[in-house]
Design a protein around this motif. Structure first.
Motif, PDB file in Angstrom:
ATOM      1  N   PHE A  11       0.845  -1.202   0.000  1.00  0.00           N
ATOM      2  CA  PHE A  11       0.000   0.000   0.000  1.00  0.00           C
ATOM      3  C   PHE A  11       0.876   1.247   0.000  1.00  0.00           C
ATOM      4  CE2 PHE A  11       0.750  -1.161   4.433  1.00  0.00           C
ATOM      5  CZ  PHE A  11       1.216   0.028   4.962  1.00  0.00           C
ATOM      6  N   GLY A  12       0.218   2.380  -0.158  1.00  0.00           N
ATOM      7  CA  GLY A  12       0.892   3.664  -0.007  1.00  0.00           C
ATOM      8  C   GLY A  12       1.626   4.158  -1.232  1.00  0.00           C
ATOM      9  N   LYS A  13       2.418   5.156  -0.988  1.00  0.00           N
ATOM     10  CA  LYS A  13       3.168   5.858  -2.037  1.00  0.00           C
ATOM     11  C   LYS A  13       4.047   4.918  -2.858  1.00  0.00           C
ATOM     12  CE  LYS A  13       6.371   9.745  -2.459  1.00  0.00           C
ATOM     13  NZ  LYS A  13       7.053  10.817  -1.739  1.00  0.00           N
ATOM     14  N   TYR A  14       4.584   3.902  -2.215  1.00  0.00           N
ATOM     15  CA  TYR A  14       5.508   2.986  -2.881  1.00  0.00           C
ATOM     16  C   TYR A  14       4.894   1.607  -3.098  1.00  0.00           C
ATOM     17  CZ  TYR A  14       8.912   6.637  -2.094  1.00  0.00           C
ATOM     18  OH  TYR A  14       9.575   7.840  -2.107  1.00  0.00           O
ATOM     19  N   LYS A  15       3.578   1.544  -3.237  1.00  0.00           N
ATOM     20  CA  LYS A  15       2.883   0.281  -3.477  1.00  0.00           C
ATOM     21  C   LYS A  15       3.494  -0.416  -4.696  1.00  0.00           C
ATOM     22  CE  LYS A  15      -1.598  -1.749  -4.396  1.00  0.00           C
ATOM     23  NZ  LYS A  15      -3.022  -1.551  -4.584  1.00  0.00           N
ATOM     24  N   GLY A  16       3.803  -1.708  -4.541  1.00  0.00           N
ATOM     25  CA  GLY A  16       4.363  -2.486  -5.637  1.00  0.00           C
ATOM     26  C   GLY A  16       5.887  -2.497  -5.682  1.00  0.00           C
ATOM     27  N   ARG A  17       6.530  -1.647  -4.905  1.00  0.00           N
ATOM     28  CA  ARG A  17       8.001  -1.622  -4.888  1.00  0.00           C
ATOM     29  C   ARG A  17       8.514  -2.669  -3.900  1.00  0.00           C
ATOM     30  NH1 ARG A  17      11.684   3.771  -4.590  1.00  0.00           N
ATOM     31  NH2 ARG A  17      10.311   4.265  -6.317  1.00  0.00           N
ATOM     32  N   VAL A  18       9.550  -3.387  -4.292  1.00  0.00           N
ATOM     33  CA  VAL A  18      10.148  -4.387  -3.409  1.00  0.00           C
ATOM     34  C   VAL A  18      10.665  -3.671  -2.160  1.00  0.00           C
ATOM     35  CG1 VAL A  18      11.958  -6.145  -3.206  1.00  0.00           C
ATOM     36  CG2 VAL A  18      10.734  -5.859  -5.361  1.00  0.00           C
ATOM     37  N   LEU A  19      10.432  -4.275  -1.002  1.00  0.00           N
ATOM     38  CA  LEU A  19      10.766  -3.622   0.271  1.00  0.00           C
ATOM     39  C   LEU A  19      12.209  -3.115   0.318  1.00  0.00           C
ATOM     40  CD1 LEU A  19       8.978  -5.895   2.909  1.00  0.00           C
ATOM     41  CD2 LEU A  19       8.129  -3.819   1.798  1.00  0.00           C
ATOM     42  N   CYS A  20      13.162  -3.915  -0.137  1.00  0.00           N
ATOM     43  CA  CYS A  20      14.571  -3.498  -0.033  1.00  0.00           C
ATOM     44  C   CYS A  20      14.876  -2.258  -0.866  1.00  0.00           C
ATOM     45  CB  CYS A  20      15.509  -4.641  -0.388  1.00  0.00           C
ATOM     46  SG  CYS A  20      15.463  -5.124  -2.117  1.00  0.00           S
ATOM     47  N   ASN A  21      13.980  -1.911  -1.785  1.00  0.00           N
ATOM     48  CA  ASN A  21      14.182  -0.731  -2.635  1.00  0.00           C
ATOM     49  C   ASN A  21      13.456   0.508  -2.124  1.00  0.00           C
ATOM     50  OD1 ASN A  21      15.796  -2.225  -4.389  1.00  0.00           O
ATOM     51  ND2 ASN A  21      14.048  -2.860  -5.605  1.00  0.00           N
ATOM     52  N   LEU A  22      12.852   0.412  -0.943  1.00  0.00           N
ATOM     53  CA  LEU A  22      12.198   1.583  -0.363  1.00  0.00           C
ATOM     54  C   LEU A  22      13.250   2.583   0.104  1.00  0.00           C
ATOM     55  CD1 LEU A  22       9.468  -0.169   1.817  1.00  0.00           C
ATOM     56  CD2 LEU A  22       9.109   1.061  -0.332  1.00  0.00           C
ATOM     57  N   PRO A  23      13.011   3.865  -0.093  1.00  0.00           N
ATOM     58  CA  PRO A  23      13.981   4.859   0.376  1.00  0.00           C
ATOM     59  C   PRO A  23      13.988   4.950   1.904  1.00  0.00           C
ATOM     60  CG  PRO A  23      12.079   5.940  -0.577  1.00  0.00           C
ATOM     61  CD  PRO A  23      11.893   4.473  -0.798  1.00  0.00           C
ATOM     62  N   ILE A  24      15.147   5.253   2.448  1.00  0.00           N
ATOM     63  CA  ILE A  24      15.277   5.341   3.905  1.00  0.00           C
ATOM     64  C   ILE A  24      14.363   6.430   4.465  1.00  0.00           C
ATOM     65  CG2 ILE A  24      17.268   6.888   3.937  1.00  0.00           C
ATOM     66  CD1 ILE A  24      18.302   5.075   6.304  1.00  0.00           C
ATOM     67  N   SER A  25      14.108   7.478   3.707  1.00  0.00           N
ATOM     68  CA  SER A  25      13.224   8.546   4.193  1.00  0.00           C
ATOM     69  C   SER A  25      11.815   8.008   4.466  1.00  0.00           C
ATOM     70  CB  SER A  25      13.175   9.702   3.201  1.00  0.00           C
ATOM     71  OG  SER A  25      12.706   9.252   1.941  1.00  0.00           O
ATOM     72  N   TYR A  26      11.348   7.085   3.650  1.00  0.00           N
ATOM     73  CA  TYR A  26      10.030   6.474   3.856  1.00  0.00           C
ATOM     74  C   TYR A  26      10.029   5.618   5.122  1.00  0.00           C
ATOM     75  CZ  TYR A  26       5.620   4.242   2.319  1.00  0.00           C
ATOM     76  OH  TYR A  26       4.324   3.795   2.207  1.00  0.00           O
ATOM     77  N   LEU A  27      11.104   4.882   5.335  1.00  0.00           N
ATOM     78  CA  LEU A  27      11.232   4.052   6.534  1.00  0.00           C
ATOM     79  C   LEU A  27      11.311   4.923   7.786  1.00  0.00           C
ATOM     80  CD1 LEU A  27      13.779   1.512   5.062  1.00  0.00           C
ATOM     81  CD2 LEU A  27      11.323   1.144   5.400  1.00  0.00           C
ATOM     82  N   GLU A  28      12.019   6.037   7.683  1.00  0.00           N
ATOM     83  CA  GLU A  28      12.110   6.960   8.818  1.00  0.00           C
ATOM     84  C   GLU A  28      10.748   7.592   9.116  1.00  0.00           C
ATOM     85  OE1 GLU A  28      16.766   8.326   8.364  1.00  0.00           O
ATOM     86  OE2 GLU A  28      15.228   9.403   7.233  1.00  0.00           O
ATOM     87  N   TRP A  29       9.941   7.822   8.079  1.00  0.00           N
ATOM     88  CA  TRP A  29       8.596   8.343   8.270  1.00  0.00           C
ATOM     89  C   TRP A  29       7.773   7.350   9.081  1.00  0.00           C
ATOM     90  CZ3 TRP A  29       3.748   6.627   6.796  1.00  0.00           C
ATOM     91  CH2 TRP A  29       2.702   7.538   6.963  1.00  0.00           C
TER      92      TRP A  29
END
Length: 65
Positions: A11-29
């Motif tokens: 879900f969300g802004k990065y729906k469909g993106r493999v978890l390891c490719n999520l930007p650190i800024s999203y994880l920090e959010w």
């Protein structure tokens, strides 16, 4: 760790993106706002720790599996 390189964000802004490719800024959010419950939240927290500590190289061999 295999799930970090195989599972897609459901879900969300990065729906469909493999978890390891999520930007650190999203994880920090998520860290500020609260991680999702359950397995997804645990995986995102783990990924944040990996990225914050410069350990992304550990995931590289798993991407080829």
């Amino acid at each position: 760790l295999l799930e970090l390189v195989k599972m897609e964000m459901p879900f969300g802004k990065y729906k469909g993106r493999v978890l390891c490719n999520l930007p650190i800024s999203y994880l920090e959010w998520f860290q500020r706002k609260g991680f999702p419950e359950g397995k997804l939240g645990m995986l995102l927290q783990t990924l944040l720790e990996i990225k914050m500590n410069g350990l992304e190289y550990l995931l590289e061999p798993l991407k080829k599996m």
